[in-house]
Each structure stands twice: as structure tokens, then as C-alpha cells.
Design a protein around this motif. Structure first.
Motif, PDB file in Angstrom:
ATOM      1  N   SER A   1       0.851  -1.182   0.000  1.00 13.79           N
ATOM      2  CA  SER A   1       0.000   0.000   0.000  1.00 13.79           C
ATOM      3  C   SER A   1       0.892   1.238   0.000  1.00 13.79           C
ATOM      4  N   ASP A   2       0.280   2.389  -0.072  1.00 15.70           N
ATOM      5  CA  ASP A   2       1.040   3.625  -0.167  1.00 15.70           C
ATOM      6  C   ASP A   2       1.981   3.801   1.021  1.00 15.70           C
ATOM      7  N   ILE A   3       1.416   3.830   2.220  1.00 16.55           N
ATOM      8  CA  ILE A   3       2.212   4.067   3.418  1.00 16.55           C
ATOM      9  C   ILE A   3       1.777   3.091   4.499  1.00 16.55           C
ATOM     10  N   ASN A   4       2.728   2.439   5.135  1.00 14.77           N
ATOM     11  CA  ASN A   4       2.437   1.569   6.268  1.00 14.77           C
ATOM     12  C   ASN A   4       2.952   2.253   7.530  1.00 14.77           C
ATOM     13  N   TYR A   5       2.123   2.231   8.564  1.00 11.98           N
ATOM     14  CA  TYR A   5       2.463   2.876   9.823  1.00 11.98           C
ATOM     15  C   TYR A   5       2.732   1.845  10.900  1.00 11.98           C
ATOM     16  N   SER A   6       3.441   2.288  11.917  1.00  7.82           N
ATOM     17  CA  SER A   6       3.789   1.420  13.030  1.00  7.82           C
ATOM     18  C   SER A   6       3.871   2.253  14.298  1.00  7.82           C
ATOM     19  N   ASN A   7       3.704   1.604  15.432  1.00  5.36           N
ATOM     20  CA  ASN A   7       3.996   2.255  16.703  1.00  5.36           C
ATOM     21  C   ASN A   7       4.621   1.233  17.638  1.00  5.36           C
ATOM     22  N   ILE A   8       5.224   1.709  18.710  1.00  2.51           N
ATOM     23  CA  ILE A   8       5.969   0.855  19.627  1.00  2.51           C
ATOM     24  C   ILE A   8       5.376   0.987  21.016  1.00  2.51           C
ATOM     25  N   GLU A   9       5.222  -0.146  21.675  1.00  5.60           N
ATOM     26  CA  GLU A   9       4.710  -0.193  23.039  1.00  5.60           C
ATOM     27  C   GLU A   9       5.812  -0.715  23.953  1.00  5.60           C
ATOM     28  N   LEU A  10       6.041  -0.031  25.061  1.00  5.40           N
ATOM     29  CA  LEU A  10       7.044  -0.461  26.026  1.00  5.40           C
ATOM     30  C   LEU A  10       6.436  -1.438  27.012  1.00  5.40           C
ATOM     31  N   ARG A  11       7.214  -2.433  27.397  1.00  5.85           N
ATOM     32  CA  ARG A  11       6.846  -3.376  28.447  1.00  5.85           C
ATOM     33  C   ARG A  11       8.043  -3.464  29.395  1.00  5.85           C
ATOM     34  N   PRO A  12       7.859  -4.034  30.584  1.00  6.12           N
ATOM     35  CA  PRO A  12       8.975  -4.103  31.534  1.00  6.12           C
ATOM     36  C   PRO A  12      10.206  -4.861  31.019  1.00  6.12           C
ATOM     37  N   LYS A  13      10.015  -5.894  30.180  1.00  5.73           N
ATOM     38  CA  LYS A  13      11.131  -6.716  29.720  1.00  5.73           C
ATOM     39  C   LYS A  13      11.366  -6.631  28.220  1.00  5.73           C
ATOM     40  N   GLY A  14      10.728  -5.687  27.532  1.00  4.95           N
ATOM     41  CA  GLY A  14      10.926  -5.586  26.096  1.00  4.95           C
ATOM     42  C   GLY A  14       9.945  -4.628  25.449  1.00  4.95           C
ATOM     43  N   ILE A  15       9.809  -4.766  24.132  1.00  4.94           N
ATOM     44  CA  ILE A  15       8.913  -3.884  23.380  1.00  4.94           C
ATOM     45  C   ILE A  15       8.022  -4.720  22.462  1.00  4.94           C
ATOM     46  N   ILE A  16       6.927  -4.113  22.049  1.00  3.26           N
ATOM     47  CA  ILE A  16       6.059  -4.704  21.037  1.00  3.26           C
ATOM     48  C   ILE A  16       5.910  -3.666  19.929  1.00  3.26           C
ATOM     49  N   ILE A  17       6.214  -4.076  18.704  1.00  2.75           N
ATOM     50  CA  ILE A  17       6.036  -3.199  17.553  1.00  2.75           C
ATOM     51  C   ILE A  17       4.743  -3.616  16.865  1.00  2.75           C
ATOM     52  N   HIS A  18       3.813  -2.700  16.803  1.00  4.31           N
ATOM     53  CA  HIS A  18       2.528  -2.947  16.154  1.00  4.31           C
ATOM     54  C   HIS A  18       2.565  -2.301  14.769  1.00  4.31           C
TER      55      HIS A  18
END
Length: 141
Positions: free
Chosen positions: A57-74
Motif C-alpha cells: 500500500s502507499d504508506i504503512n504505519y507502526s507504533n511501539i509499546e514499552l513493556r517491563p522486559k521488552g517492546i512490542i512493535i505494532h
């Protein structure tokens, strides 16, 4: 680990809690001034991270969530949502022409534009939490 989180995914909730710990409490979120990034624009995904039936697609977006032992990239691809779970001990961040996050031979690259500049404080918070979790005192110079 990458999970399709377009719908309720019990395996995702169980694995993310086992690997990264429970999400921060409300008090902890206020104390560290938030646990979510603004949105980033994805420049490139490693081949193994690209979802099946990928639609460019034209543009794909992402955001990052912090957790105590790591991160989650959505991130999203058309109507599907995906979450990439990364523990701090496997997280590597490169800040070159693009912001690049690597783990287990996979990577995601973000374009450095206005969204990146708005998230600079978040990125430094993420590296501080990683250093604190891994007890890397020699980086606090």
C-alpha cells in the motif's frame, strides 16, 4: 515472535506476557510519562517479517509499546494488524539514515521524518529502559 492481532489472539496475550511481562500499571505509565510511541512510517520490513499475502500500500504505519522486559512493535498491512514481540536482550537499534530495529535476524526500518523527530524522546526512553533492564551501567556516561 510475530502475531496476527487483527482479531483477539489468546496466544499473543499469553506469549507477550510470558516474554515481556505484564503491561505497566497506570501509576508506572504516569511515572515514566507514557509507554506508547507516536506513529512511525515504515521504510522497509525484512522478508521474514512481511506478512503472507502482503499488499504494497502507499504508506504503512507502526507504533511501539514499552513493556517491563521488552517492546512490542505494532504495524498494519491493509486491514490486518500484526505485533512483533522483542525482549530487551534481543533488541538492537541502529540510528543511521533510517531508524532500524533488529532482533533475531529480522528488522524493521523507519523513515526519519517529522514523526521520527516527534518520537526522539520516546526512543531515548526505550534505550534507557533497555539499559536499565540489562543493567548496562557503562552506557550511562
Amino acid at each position: 515472535m510475530i502475531f496476527n492481532t487483527s482479531h483477539i489472539n489468546k496466544a499473543y496475550f499469553k506469549q507477550s506476557t510470558n516474554i515481556l511481562g505484564k503491561p505497566f500499571s497506570l501509576f508506572e505509565k504516569i511515572k515514566i510519562k507514557g509507554v506508547g510511541s507516536g506513529r512511525f512510517i515504515i521504510a522497509e520490513l525484512s522478508p521474514k517479517l512481511k506478512p503472507k499475502n502482503t499488499i504494497n500500500s502507499d504508506i504503512n504505519y507502526s507504533n511501539i509499546e514499552l513493556r517491563p522486559k521488552g517492546i512490542i512493535i505494532h504495524f498494519t498491512n491493509k486491514l490486518n494488524c500484526y505485533s512483533w514481540v522483542i525482549p530487551y536482550y534481543r533488541l538492537v537499534i541502529y540510528n543511521t539514515k533510517t531508524l532500524s530495529i533488529h532482533s533475531n535476524g529480522h528488522f524493521i526500518k523507519f523513515i526519519k521524518n517529522k514523526n521520527y523527530h516527534d518520537n526522539k524522546n520516546f526512543i531515548s526512553k526505550m534505550t534507557d529502559l533497555k539499559n536499565e533492564f540489562l543493567n548496562l551501567d557503562y552506557y550511562n556516561g
